[in-house]
Design a protein around this motif. Structure first.
Motif, PDB file in Angstrom:
ATOM      1  N   LEU A   1       0.871  -1.228  -0.105  1.00 23.57           N
ATOM      2  CA  LEU A   1      -0.126   0.049   0.142  1.00 23.57           C
ATOM      3  C   LEU A   1       0.993   1.328  -0.007  1.00 23.57           C
ATOM      4  CD1 LEU A   1      -2.706   1.340   0.254  1.00 23.57           C
ATOM      5  CD2 LEU A   1      -2.334   1.255   2.802  1.00 23.57           C
ATOM      6  N   ARG A   2       0.799   1.955  -1.120  1.00 20.03           N
ATOM      7  CA  ARG A   2       1.848   3.047  -1.358  1.00 20.03           C
ATOM      8  C   ARG A   2       0.881   4.432  -0.927  1.00 20.03           C
ATOM      9  NH1 ARG A   2       3.053   5.754  -5.912  1.00 20.03           N
ATOM     10  NH2 ARG A   2       2.047   4.306  -7.129  1.00 20.03           N
ATOM     11  N   ILE A   3       1.349   5.242  -0.081  1.00 17.35           N
ATOM     12  CA  ILE A   3       0.618   6.537   0.155  1.00 17.35           C
ATOM     13  C   ILE A   3       1.582   7.686   0.074  1.00 17.35           C
ATOM     14  CG2 ILE A   3      -0.205   7.778   2.320  1.00 17.35           C
ATOM     15  CD1 ILE A   3      -0.432   5.221   3.943  1.00 17.35           C
ATOM     16  N   THR A   4       1.413   8.413  -0.964  1.00 19.96           N
ATOM     17  CA  THR A   4       2.044   9.520  -1.379  1.00 19.96           C
ATOM     18  C   THR A   4       1.841  10.673  -0.597  1.00 19.96           C
ATOM     19  OG1 THR A   4       0.058  10.644  -2.673  1.00 19.96           O
ATOM     20  CG2 THR A   4       1.147   8.944  -3.738  1.00 19.96           C
ATOM     21  N   HIS A   5       2.772  11.652  -0.979  1.00 16.42           N
ATOM     22  CA  HIS A   5       2.911  12.955   0.013  1.00 16.42           C
ATOM     23  C   HIS A   5       1.703  13.554   0.117  1.00 16.42           C
ATOM     24  CE1 HIS A   5       3.612  14.508  -4.063  1.00 16.42           C
ATOM     25  NE2 HIS A   5       3.335  15.794  -3.350  1.00 16.42           N
ATOM     26  N   ASP A   6       0.889  13.597  -0.987  1.00 17.33           N
ATOM     27  CA  ASP A   6      -0.471  14.207  -0.928  1.00 17.33           C
ATOM     28  C   ASP A   6      -1.542  13.421  -0.662  1.00 17.33           C
ATOM     29  OD1 ASP A   6      -0.312  12.841  -3.180  1.00 17.33           O
ATOM     30  OD2 ASP A   6      -1.196  14.561  -4.557  1.00 17.33           O
ATOM     31  N   TYR A   7      -1.245  12.310   0.032  1.00 17.66           N
ATOM     32  CA  TYR A   7      -2.311  11.482   0.786  1.00 17.66           C
ATOM     33  C   TYR A   7      -3.193  10.721  -0.255  1.00 17.66           C
ATOM     34  CZ  TYR A   7      -0.763  13.422   4.897  1.00 17.66           C
ATOM     35  OH  TYR A   7       0.037  13.871   5.861  1.00 17.66           O
ATOM     36  N   ARG A   8      -2.519  10.203  -1.324  1.00 17.59           N
ATOM     37  CA  ARG A   8      -3.110   9.232  -2.514  1.00 17.59           C
ATOM     38  C   ARG A   8      -2.814   7.975  -2.081  1.00 17.59           C
ATOM     39  NH1 ARG A   8      -1.700  11.396  -8.185  1.00 17.59           N
ATOM     40  NH2 ARG A   8      -3.459   9.814  -8.718  1.00 17.59           N
ATOM     41  N   PHE A   9      -3.716   6.934  -2.326  1.00 17.97           N
ATOM     42  CA  PHE A   9      -3.382   5.676  -1.972  1.00 17.97           C
ATOM     43  C   PHE A   9      -3.210   4.702  -3.230  1.00 17.97           C
ATOM     44  CE2 PHE A   9      -5.699   5.899   2.554  1.00 17.97           C
ATOM     45  CZ  PHE A   9      -4.876   6.942   2.978  1.00 17.97           C
ATOM     46  N   PHE A  10      -2.053   3.830  -3.167  1.00 15.07           N
ATOM     47  CA  PHE A  10      -2.177   3.185  -4.178  1.00 15.07           C
ATOM     48  C   PHE A  10      -1.588   1.579  -3.770  1.00 15.07           C
ATOM     49  CE2 PHE A  10      -1.167   7.083  -5.953  1.00 15.07           C
ATOM     50  CZ  PHE A  10      -1.823   7.095  -7.232  1.00 15.07           C
ATOM     51  N   VAL A  11      -2.582   0.784  -4.515  1.00 15.40           N
ATOM     52  CA  VAL A  11      -2.225  -0.591  -4.274  1.00 15.40           C
ATOM     53  C   VAL A  11      -1.729  -1.101  -5.668  1.00 15.40           C
ATOM     54  CG1 VAL A  11      -3.369  -3.024  -3.829  1.00 15.40           C
ATOM     55  CG2 VAL A  11      -3.804  -1.153  -2.238  1.00 15.40           C
ATOM     56  N   GLY A  12      -0.722  -1.688  -5.804  1.00 15.06           N
ATOM     57  CA  GLY A  12      -0.131  -1.881  -7.146  1.00 15.06           C
ATOM     58  C   GLY A  12      -0.155  -0.597  -8.192  1.00 15.06           C
ATOM     59  N   SER A  13      -0.749  -0.796  -9.083  1.00  9.05           N
ATOM     60  CA  SER A  13      -0.986   0.377 -10.225  1.00  9.05           C
ATOM     61  C   SER A  13      -2.433   0.979  -9.918  1.00  9.05           C
ATOM     62  CB  SER A  13      -0.787   0.111 -11.501  1.00  9.05           C
ATOM     63  OG  SER A  13      -1.910  -1.081 -11.971  1.00  9.05           O
ATOM     64  N   HIS A  14      -3.122   0.414  -8.787  1.00 10.89           N
ATOM     65  CA  HIS A  14      -4.554   0.948  -8.817  1.00 10.89           C
ATOM     66  C   HIS A  14      -4.715   2.010  -7.757  1.00 10.89           C
ATOM     67  CE1 HIS A  14      -5.900  -2.181 -11.343  1.00 10.89           C
ATOM     68  NE2 HIS A  14      -5.196  -2.869 -10.954  1.00 10.89           N
ATOM     69  N   GLU A  15      -5.272   3.221  -7.984  1.00  8.53           N
ATOM     70  CA  GLU A  15      -5.524   4.077  -7.033  1.00  8.53           C
ATOM     71  C   GLU A  15      -6.709   3.709  -6.095  1.00  8.53           C
ATOM     72  OE1 GLU A  15      -5.778   8.722  -5.899  1.00  8.53           O
ATOM     73  OE2 GLU A  15      -5.746   8.209  -7.984  1.00  8.53           O
ATOM     74  N   VAL A  16      -6.692   3.662  -4.864  1.00 12.97           N
ATOM     75  CA  VAL A  16      -7.641   3.537  -3.719  1.00 12.97           C
ATOM     76  C   VAL A  16      -8.377   4.757  -3.489  1.00 12.97           C
ATOM     77  CG1 VAL A  16      -8.426   2.591  -1.549  1.00 12.97           C
ATOM     78  CG2 VAL A  16      -6.465   1.797  -2.614  1.00 12.97           C
ATOM     79  N   GLU A  17      -9.433   4.939  -4.154  1.00 14.63           N
ATOM     80  CA  GLU A  17      -9.941   6.383  -4.226  1.00 14.63           C
ATOM     81  C   GLU A  17     -10.951   6.540  -3.286  1.00 14.63           C
ATOM     82  OE1 GLU A  17     -11.589   7.734  -8.147  1.00 14.63           O
ATOM     83  OE2 GLU A  17      -9.989   6.583  -9.106  1.00 14.63           O
ATOM     84  N   LEU A  18     -10.583   7.303  -2.258  1.00 15.30           N
ATOM     85  CA  LEU A  18     -11.315   7.663  -1.019  1.00 15.30           C
ATOM     86  C   LEU A  18     -11.441   9.109  -0.734  1.00 15.30           C
ATOM     87  CD1 LEU A  18      -9.564   4.958   1.461  1.00 15.30           C
ATOM     88  CD2 LEU A  18     -11.783   4.822   0.645  1.00 15.30           C
ATOM     89  N   GLN A  19     -12.725   9.478  -0.150  1.00 15.13           N
ATOM     90  CA  GLN A  19     -12.688  10.794   0.195  1.00 15.13           C
ATOM     91  C   GLN A  19     -11.976  11.152   1.414  1.00 15.13           C
ATOM     92  OE1 GLN A  19     -15.067  12.873  -1.248  1.00 15.13           O
ATOM     93  NE2 GLN A  19     -15.152  11.395  -2.781  1.00 15.13           N
ATOM     94  N   PRO A  20     -11.594  12.413   1.474  1.00 21.07           N
ATOM     95  CA  PRO A  20     -10.631  12.901   2.489  1.00 21.07           C
ATOM     96  C   PRO A  20     -10.997  12.323   4.112  1.00 21.07           C
ATOM     97  CG  PRO A  20     -11.003  14.517   1.264  1.00 21.07           C
ATOM     98  CD  PRO A  20     -11.879  13.553   0.853  1.00 21.07           C
TER      99      PRO A  20
END
Length: 190
Positions: free
Chosen positions: A55-74
């Motif tokens: 699970l990759r969490i970017t500096h701007d709080y976007r979540f990715f599992v593999g190449s898929h973004e886990v699209e969640l509200q804030p």
């Protein structure tokens, strides 16, 4: 018993041989009975563990599992980050102990929202008589289920875990913790 002197590897080989014989005989019913549903479920989860992606969490709080973004509200991201930060788990009825931490996380994930709105939302989330936290966890679960099978998703979602703390009491006290069981070495912060 001849199996007592076998190594675990030898026992696994023998179990595999016997399982193959039962399957060849068309008796998967006996195999299921011998292993038990609980063991089958544990094996499915163990199989899923080998396929887990970071699970990759970017500096701007976007979540990715593999190449898929886990699209969640804030707000969902804030709740998720709270549970990521607490691998030991949190009881929903004790969420108010984490009010400030949750508020800080929500302010980071929802920079454009009014502070009053954030505080109001967090008040609903930590209120044990309000269903808001269950609704957020359900939404998080559904989002992960759109990206992967249920056994893999079980590691990424906020799920229940019950433990009985050791206390100097003759009564049984249970903690109904909510946890994310994803091994923390698979959480990558950018």
């Amino acid at each position: 018993m001849p199996y007592l002197n076998l190594s675990p590897e030898e026992m696994a080989d023998e179990l595999g041989r016997l399982a193959s014989q039962l399957q060849s005989a068309g008796r998967t019913d006996l195999l299921l009975h011998a292993l038990g549903v609980g063991t089958i479920e544990t094996l499915r989860l163990e199989a899923a563990k080998g396929r887990l992606q970071p699970l990759r969490i970017t500096h701007d709080y976007r979540f990715f599992v593999g190449s898929h973004e886990v699209e969640l509200q804030p707000v969902h991201k804030a709740v998720y980050l709270l549970f990521i930060a607490h691998p030991e788990g949190i009881e929903f009825k004790r969420l108010s102990d984490h009010r400030q931490e949750l508020t800080d996380l929500y302010m980071k994930t929802a920079r454009s929202l009014d502070k009053e709105k954030i505080i109001d939302t967090v008040s609903h989330l930590v209120d044990p008589l309000d269903n808001a936290i269950n609704e957020k966890c359900s939404r998080i679960k559904n989002t992960f289920l759109t990206l992967m099978d249920e056994y893999s998703a079980s590691y990424y979602i906020i799920s229940s875990h019950t433990s009985r703390p050791v206390a100097g009491s003759s009564r049984f006290w249970f903690q109904r913790l909510k946890v994310i069981t994803l091994p923390r070495h698979l959480v990558i912060w950018e």
